[in-house]
Design a protein around this motif. Structure first.
Motif, PDB file in Angstrom:
ATOM      1  N   LYS A 125       0.830  -1.203   0.000  1.00  0.00           N
ATOM      2  CA  LYS A 125       0.000   0.000   0.000  1.00  0.00           C
ATOM      3  C   LYS A 125       0.865   1.254   0.000  1.00  0.00           C
ATOM      4  O   LYS A 125       0.577   2.236  -0.692  1.00  0.00           O
ATOM      5  CB  LYS A 125      -0.931   0.010   1.216  1.00  0.00           C
ATOM      6  CG  LYS A 125      -1.958  -1.107   1.220  1.00  0.00           C
ATOM      7  CD  LYS A 125      -2.916  -0.977   0.036  1.00  0.00           C
ATOM      8  CE  LYS A 125      -3.996  -2.071   0.094  1.00  0.00           C
ATOM      9  NZ  LYS A 125      -4.874  -2.022  -1.103  1.00  0.00           N
ATOM     10  N   ASN A 126       1.942   1.229   0.784  1.00  0.00           N
ATOM     11  CA  ASN A 126       2.825   2.394   0.840  1.00  0.00           C
ATOM     12  C   ASN A 126       3.585   2.570  -0.468  1.00  0.00           C
ATOM     13  O   ASN A 126       3.763   3.694  -0.953  1.00  0.00           O
ATOM     14  CB  ASN A 126       3.814   2.256   2.000  1.00  0.00           C
ATOM     15  CG  ASN A 126       4.682   3.484   2.140  1.00  0.00           C
ATOM     16  OD1 ASN A 126       4.201   4.565   2.477  1.00  0.00           O
ATOM     17  ND2 ASN A 126       5.965   3.344   1.850  1.00  0.00           N
ATOM     18  N   ILE A 127       4.044   1.446  -1.037  1.00  0.00           N
ATOM     19  CA  ILE A 127       4.770   1.522  -2.304  1.00  0.00           C
ATOM     20  C   ILE A 127       3.880   2.111  -3.397  1.00  0.00           C
ATOM     21  O   ILE A 127       4.289   2.982  -4.168  1.00  0.00           O
ATOM     22  CB  ILE A 127       5.282   0.131  -2.737  1.00  0.00           C
ATOM     23  CG1 ILE A 127       6.236  -0.454  -1.680  1.00  0.00           C
ATOM     24  CG2 ILE A 127       5.976   0.215  -4.094  1.00  0.00           C
ATOM     25  CD1 ILE A 127       7.467   0.372  -1.446  1.00  0.00           C
ATOM     26  N   GLN A 128       2.612   1.655  -3.469  1.00  0.00           N
ATOM     27  CA  GLN A 128       1.673   2.189  -4.460  1.00  0.00           C
ATOM     28  C   GLN A 128       1.455   3.680  -4.256  1.00  0.00           C
ATOM     29  O   GLN A 128       1.404   4.454  -5.217  1.00  0.00           O
ATOM     30  CB  GLN A 128       0.341   1.440  -4.380  1.00  0.00           C
ATOM     31  CG  GLN A 128       0.387   0.053  -5.000  1.00  0.00           C
ATOM     32  CD  GLN A 128      -0.958  -0.637  -4.908  1.00  0.00           C
ATOM     33  OE1 GLN A 128      -1.496  -0.811  -3.824  1.00  0.00           O
ATOM     34  NE2 GLN A 128      -1.501  -1.013  -6.039  1.00  0.00           N
ATOM     35  N   LYS A 129       1.323   4.086  -3.009  1.00  0.00           N
ATOM     36  CA  LYS A 129       1.124   5.502  -2.693  1.00  0.00           C
ATOM     37  C   LYS A 129       2.314   6.340  -3.142  1.00  0.00           C
ATOM     38  O   LYS A 129       2.158   7.416  -3.731  1.00  0.00           O
ATOM     39  CB  LYS A 129       0.903   5.666  -1.181  1.00  0.00           C
ATOM     40  CG  LYS A 129       0.696   7.101  -0.731  1.00  0.00           C
ATOM     41  CD  LYS A 129       0.512   7.167   0.775  1.00  0.00           C
ATOM     42  CE  LYS A 129       0.386   8.611   1.239  1.00  0.00           C
ATOM     43  NZ  LYS A 129       0.250   8.705   2.721  1.00  0.00           N
ATOM     44  N   GLU A 130       3.522   5.852  -2.881  1.00  0.00           N
ATOM     45  CA  GLU A 130       4.725   6.594  -3.227  1.00  0.00           C
ATOM     46  C   GLU A 130       4.947   6.690  -4.743  1.00  0.00           C
ATOM     47  O   GLU A 130       5.575   7.635  -5.232  1.00  0.00           O
ATOM     48  CB  GLU A 130       5.951   5.937  -2.572  1.00  0.00           C
ATOM     49  CG  GLU A 130       5.995   6.036  -1.064  1.00  0.00           C
ATOM     50  CD  GLU A 130       6.160   7.477  -0.593  1.00  0.00           C
ATOM     51  OE1 GLU A 130       6.941   8.220  -1.229  1.00  0.00           O
ATOM     52  OE2 GLU A 130       5.489   7.868   0.382  1.00  0.00           O
ATOM     53  N   LEU A 131       4.415   5.710  -5.472  1.00  0.00           N
ATOM     54  CA  LEU A 131       4.651   5.668  -6.916  1.00  0.00           C
ATOM     55  C   LEU A 131       3.508   6.249  -7.741  1.00  0.00           C
ATOM     56  O   LEU A 131       3.463   6.071  -8.952  1.00  0.00           O
ATOM     57  CB  LEU A 131       4.907   4.221  -7.356  1.00  0.00           C
ATOM     58  CG  LEU A 131       6.258   3.635  -6.932  1.00  0.00           C
ATOM     59  CD1 LEU A 131       6.308   2.156  -7.207  1.00  0.00           C
ATOM     60  CD2 LEU A 131       7.409   4.355  -7.641  1.00  0.00           C
ATOM     61  N   ILE A 132       2.597   6.950  -7.094  1.00  0.00           N
ATOM     62  CA  ILE A 132       1.457   7.535  -7.812  1.00  0.00           C
ATOM     63  C   ILE A 132       1.935   8.499  -8.900  1.00  0.00           C
ATOM     64  O   ILE A 132       1.447   8.489 -10.030  1.00  0.00           O
ATOM     65  CB  ILE A 132       0.501   8.248  -6.837  1.00  0.00           C
ATOM     66  CG1 ILE A 132      -0.290   7.220  -6.024  1.00  0.00           C
ATOM     67  CG2 ILE A 132      -0.476   9.154  -7.607  1.00  0.00           C
ATOM     68  CD1 ILE A 132      -1.196   7.827  -4.986  1.00  0.00           C
TER      69      ILE A 132
END
Length: 257
Positions: A212-219
């Motif tokens: 979830k954090n990785i997806q958020k950071e890669l938006i």
């Protein structure tokens, strides 16, 4: 009322361009409606005939002419209905080039003999849009090739490389290549186990590396990097974990360690 005048009025009401010409010989033009005349940027039928040298051959872009003539002959010999369909370029009187779609019908007329009735439509916009899509596809393929080449050139700088599917929470090791089933599985389990076993000095790393954090950071970016220290085989070492977007559709990433 004269029959020819009646037919001319009907032809003018036909949507799109209409061209009638002799099928053989010099393919002399018999008639063109106003819409076709205007498509060529001409002011009148006489102007149109003069611009095209009063021949179907003058309608077609010179570079496309042989392809068009060969296609028409092949299509006519292959079907009994004497229909043909082809796309080619034309040159307007202002020297602008347009793409047209041509639907032709060969008929026999007692007065004129074998003649072609041809319905011509300007399809330049759709052709240009198709070319844009093709160009984007080529650019996308080129970008992937560049990324692949970049990865291949730097692969030996990393100890391990994984493909991670954030949506499915799965990972698979691709470097070094191995047949070991232990090198694929549930991503979060592997992260938790790795960090616990190697006693990283950064307790929050499990949260930072969570899908979830990785997806958020890669938006709004394609790469993120985490630097941290960890204890490995009784030695403390600095580590870098890099995530690079491989494909956003299913959020496939490359994880480089």
């Amino acid at each position: 009322m004269n029959k020819n005048i009646e037919l001319s009025a009907v032809y003018q009401e036909i949507p799109g361009g209409l061209l009638i010409y002799y099928a053989y010989g010099n393919e002399e033009i018999i008639y063109a409606n106003d819409e076709l005349v205007h498509l060529f940027g001409c002011d009148s039928l006489e102007d149109f005939k003069q611009w095209t040298h009063n021949s179907f051959q003058g309608v077609v872009h010179p570079e496309d002419l042989k392809k068009v003539e060969d296609s028409i002959l092949n299509q006519l010999s292959a079907n009994k209905s004497k229909l043909d369909h082809i796309v080619y370029r034309i040159i307007r009187k202002d020297n602008k080039i347009r793409y047209v779609e041509d639907f032709g019908k060969l008929v026999h007329d007692e007065q004129h003999g074998d003649i072609f009735y041809v319905f011509i439509t300007d399809i330049t916009s759709s052709i240009q849009e198709k070319e844009k899509v093709q160009q984007k596809t080529l650019e996308h393929a080129r970008e992937k090739a560049i990324l692949r080449a970049a990865l291949e050139s730097t692969i030996y700088s990393y100890r391990e490389i994984y493909i991670v599917d954030l949506e499915e929470n799965r990972y698979r090791q691709i470097y070094p290549q191995t047949q070991d089933e232990q090198d694929q599985g549930i991503y979060t389990n592997a992260i938790n186990e790795r960090i616990d076993n190697e006693e990283t000095n950064t307790p929050s790393m499990t949260k930072l590396l969570h899908p979830k954090n990785i997806q958020k950071e890669l938006i709004d970016k394609n790469t993120i990097e985490y630097r941290y220290r960890r204890k490995h085989n009784d030695l403390v070492e600095w580590c870098i974990t890099t995530f690079t977007v491989f494909e956003r559709k299913d959020f496939f990433l490359l994880m480089l360690l």
